[in-house]
Design an enzyme around this catalytic site. Sequence first.
Site, PDB file in Angstrom:
ATOM      1  N   ARG A 161      69.952  21.886  34.453  1.00 31.77           N
ATOM      2  CA  ARG A 161      69.670  22.935  35.451  1.00 31.77           C
ATOM      3  C   ARG A 161      70.915  23.750  35.802  1.00 31.77           C
ATOM      4  O   ARG A 161      71.019  24.304  36.886  1.00 31.77           O
ATOM      5  CB  ARG A 161      69.075  22.344  36.734  1.00 31.77           C
ATOM      6  CG  ARG A 161      67.781  21.601  36.551  1.00 31.77           C
ATOM      7  CD  ARG A 161      66.636  22.478  36.064  1.00 31.77           C
ATOM      8  NE  ARG A 161      65.454  21.670  35.844  1.00 31.77           N
ATOM      9  CZ  ARG A 161      65.178  21.064  34.683  1.00 31.77           C
ATOM     10  NH1 ARG A 161      65.957  21.228  33.616  1.00 31.77           N
ATOM     11  NH2 ARG A 161      64.110  20.312  34.557  1.00 31.77           N
ATOM     12  N   CYS A 209      60.704  22.013  42.172  1.00 30.61           N
ATOM     13  CA  CYS A 209      61.457  20.823  42.614  1.00 30.61           C
ATOM     14  C   CYS A 209      62.643  21.243  43.478  1.00 30.61           C
ATOM     15  O   CYS A 209      63.440  22.092  43.074  1.00 30.61           O
ATOM     16  CB  CYS A 209      61.945  20.030  41.411  1.00 30.61           C
ATOM     17  SG  CYS A 209      60.578  19.199  40.592  1.00 30.61           S
ATOM     18  N   GLU A 279      68.444  21.548  44.038  1.00 26.70           N
ATOM     19  CA  GLU A 279      68.241  22.399  42.848  1.00 26.70           C
ATOM     20  C   GLU A 279      67.934  23.850  43.248  1.00 26.70           C
ATOM     21  O   GLU A 279      68.321  24.796  42.585  1.00 26.70           O
ATOM     22  CB  GLU A 279      67.078  21.840  42.019  1.00 26.70           C
ATOM     23  CG  GLU A 279      66.777  22.654  40.771  1.00 26.70           C
ATOM     24  CD  GLU A 279      65.772  21.983  39.841  1.00 26.70           C
ATOM     25  OE1 GLU A 279      65.849  20.746  39.676  1.00 26.70           O
ATOM     26  OE2 GLU A 279      64.909  22.691  39.308  1.00 26.70           O
TER      27      GLU A 279
HETATM   28  C1  LIG Z   1      55.252  25.938  41.042  1.00 28.29           C
HETATM   29  C2  LIG Z   1      56.647  25.908  40.470  1.00 28.29           C
HETATM   30  C3  LIG Z   1      56.910  25.117  39.350  1.00 28.29           C
HETATM   31  C4  LIG Z   1      58.211  25.063  38.814  1.00 28.29           C
HETATM   32  N1  LIG Z   1      58.439  24.269  37.724  1.00 28.29           N
HETATM   33  C5  LIG Z   1      59.685  24.227  37.180  1.00 28.29           C
HETATM   34  C6  LIG Z   1      59.944  23.409  36.027  1.00 28.29           C
HETATM   35  O1  LIG Z   1      59.068  22.745  35.479  1.00 28.29           O
HETATM   36  N2  LIG Z   1      61.213  23.388  35.540  1.00 28.29           N
HETATM   37  C7  LIG Z   1      62.229  24.122  36.095  1.00 28.29           C
HETATM   38  O2  LIG Z   1      63.370  24.070  35.589  1.00 28.29           O
HETATM   39  N3  LIG Z   1      62.000  24.900  37.196  1.00 28.29           N
HETATM   40  C8  LIG Z   1      60.763  24.961  37.737  1.00 28.29           C
HETATM   41  N4  LIG Z   1      60.535  25.753  38.846  1.00 28.29           N
HETATM   42  C9  LIG Z   1      61.663  26.492  39.478  1.00 28.29           C
HETATM   43  C10 LIG Z   1      61.873  27.935  38.961  1.00 28.29           C
HETATM   44  O3  LIG Z   1      60.697  28.447  38.361  1.00 28.29           O
HETATM   45  C11 LIG Z   1      63.037  27.989  37.967  1.00 28.29           C
HETATM   46  O4  LIG Z   1      64.259  27.613  38.569  1.00 28.29           O
HETATM   47  C12 LIG Z   1      63.221  29.383  37.326  1.00 28.29           C
HETATM   48  O5  LIG Z   1      64.180  29.288  36.318  1.00 28.29           O
HETATM   49  C13 LIG Z   1      63.598  30.498  38.312  1.00 28.29           C
HETATM   50  O6  LIG Z   1      63.350  31.747  37.667  1.00 28.29           O
HETATM   51  P1  LIG Z   1      63.132  33.097  38.479  1.00 28.29           P
HETATM   52  O7  LIG Z   1      63.013  34.193  37.490  1.00 28.29           O
HETATM   53  O8  LIG Z   1      62.019  32.959  39.445  1.00 28.29           O
HETATM   54  O9  LIG Z   1      64.524  33.194  39.232  1.00 28.29           O
HETATM   55  P2  LIG Z   1      64.763  33.571  40.763  1.00 28.29           P
HETATM   56  O10 LIG Z   1      64.188  32.509  41.631  1.00 28.29           O
HETATM   57  O11 LIG Z   1      64.353  34.966  41.005  1.00 28.29           O
HETATM   58  O12 LIG Z   1      66.359  33.459  40.816  1.00 28.29           O
HETATM   59  C14 LIG Z   1      66.988  32.197  40.742  1.00 28.29           C
HETATM   60  C15 LIG Z   1      68.496  32.427  40.566  1.00 28.29           C
HETATM   61  O13 LIG Z   1      68.709  33.059  39.312  1.00 28.29           O
HETATM   62  C16 LIG Z   1      69.414  34.296  39.483  1.00 28.29           C
HETATM   63  N5  LIG Z   1      68.845  35.239  38.509  1.00 28.29           N
HETATM   64  C17 LIG Z   1      67.526  35.493  38.292  1.00 28.29           C
HETATM   65  N6  LIG Z   1      67.390  36.401  37.304  1.00 28.29           N
HETATM   66  C18 LIG Z   1      68.643  36.737  36.904  1.00 28.29           C
HETATM   67  C19 LIG Z   1      69.157  37.636  35.921  1.00 28.29           C
HETATM   68  N7  LIG Z   1      68.359  38.373  35.134  1.00 28.29           N
HETATM   69  N8  LIG Z   1      70.503  37.726  35.777  1.00 28.29           N
HETATM   70  C20 LIG Z   1      71.336  36.985  36.544  1.00 28.29           C
HETATM   71  N9  LIG Z   1      70.904  36.119  37.499  1.00 28.29           N
HETATM   72  C21 LIG Z   1      69.575  35.997  37.670  1.00 28.29           C
HETATM   73  C22 LIG Z   1      69.134  34.711  40.923  1.00 28.29           C
HETATM   74  O14 LIG Z   1      70.154  35.564  41.425  1.00 28.29           O
HETATM   75  C23 LIG Z   1      69.080  33.368  41.624  1.00 28.29           C
HETATM   76  O15 LIG Z   1      70.390  32.926  41.942  1.00 28.29           O
HETATM   77  C24 LIG Z   1      59.247  25.830  39.402  1.00 28.29           C
HETATM   78  C25 LIG Z   1      58.965  26.642  40.529  1.00 28.29           C
HETATM   79  C26 LIG Z   1      57.684  26.687  41.053  1.00 28.29           C
HETATM   80  C27 LIG Z   1      57.409  27.575  42.240  1.00 28.29           C
END
Ligand SMILES: Cc1cc2nc3c(=O)[nH]c(=O)nc-3n(C[C@H](O)[C@H](O)[C@H](O)COP(=O)(O)OP(=O)(O)OC[C@H]3O[C@@H](n4cnc5c(N)ncnc54)[C@H](O)[C@@H]3O)c2cc1C
Length: 290
Positions: A161, A209, A279
């Site tokens: 992560r 998580c 996380e």
């Molecule tokens: C129902 C549910 C299930 C999930 N299951 C999992 C799972 O199985 N495994 C897992 O690892 N995670 C899981 N997650 C957590 C989440 O989906 C991940 O951490 C995912 O990688 C976040 O992506 P996002 O595009 O939503 O990022 P955001 O939440 O929008 O951003 C997260 C971070 O990344 C940075 N960021 C986002 N995009 C960029 C970019 N293009 N350039 C630079 N920085 C950026 C942001 O500034 C922030 O600091 C889950 C979440 C939910 C709600």
Amino acid sequence: MIKIEENVSLSAYSTMGLGGPAKFFTKAESEEEMREALAFAKAHNVPFLVIGKGSNCLFHDKGYKGLVILNKIDFFHDLGEGVFHVGGGTSFSLLGVKTARLHYAGLEFASGIPATVGGAVYMNAGASGKETKDTLESVDYMDPDGNVRRYRRDELSFSYRKSMFQKMKGVILSATFSLTPNLEARSKQIAIVQHRTKTQPYGEKSCGCAFRNPEGNFAGALIEKCGLKGARVGGAEVSHLHANFLINKSDAKADDIRSLIELIKKTVKEKESIDLEVEVCFISSGEEDA
Ligand SMILES: Cc1cc2nc3c(=O)[nH]c(=O)nc-3n(C[C@H](O)[C@H](O)[C@H](O)COP(=O)(O)OP(=O)(O)OC[C@H]3O[C@@H](n4cnc5c(N)ncnc54)[C@H](O)[C@@H]3O)c2cc1C
């Protein structure tokens, strides 16, 4: 050309459904628009924050005193022989489905993760024993001055992560993945989604998580063992289905989630002598960066 809005509530841009207003807010649909957005932040001397689906962002109740940039750079280029170049704002979950349908293995685990590709690379998202880094070939990255550079896989470092991008201050524009032909990919991907929806609280507002799994253990199992399933602070609750999911049950404040996180950390430390590591990304209000 980007449109800058003011005082936009961030709650609609977080799967947790909370957070105060962004002073400035915009969407970037191309590399040029992303460059324009970064130039706006620089010209107005405010910090910027790039977000994807907000599925790992715990925004501040005070909001964000800078520019929030919603990454909508969304494209899917099939380069042949299992190589796919996709936008940073492309749905990671759909990428998992599309590539599995084309009979390529390696991203089946992505289906059901409500992320963008950029967010998944940034977090090195993972599930079912696989991580984003496993099939990643390269990342196109824009620094705060708008310069773009391609990082090859051997120049990138990842761990559980974590990615080196968490220590950098730019934008993941796109990523290239190299997948393996496999006729079983689609059935595996469907089985993964079915398992998720049975074991995780999908209809609820959460950030997935809340804690990283400690070495050789599971955060959810530890939280459950400590009797914390259903524990509440204000509108925030530990899920009854999966104890590592914290839910915005009824108009929770970010402070409620933070307090619940502290309660869990303290209880697990006292009862199990284990330090849980968070996380979810705590997003500061940006006041201290301004
Ligand atoms: C129902 C549910 C299930 C999930 N299951 C999992 C799972 O199985 N495994 C897992 O690892 N995670 C899981 N997650 C957590 C989440 O989906 C991940 O951490 C995912 O990688 C976040 O992506 P996002 O595009 O939503 O990022 P955001 O939440 O929008 O951003 C997260 C971070 O990344 C940075 N960021 C986002 N995009 C960029 C970019 N293009 N350039 C630079 N920085 C950026 C942001 O500034 C922030 O600091 C889950 C979440 C939910 C709600």
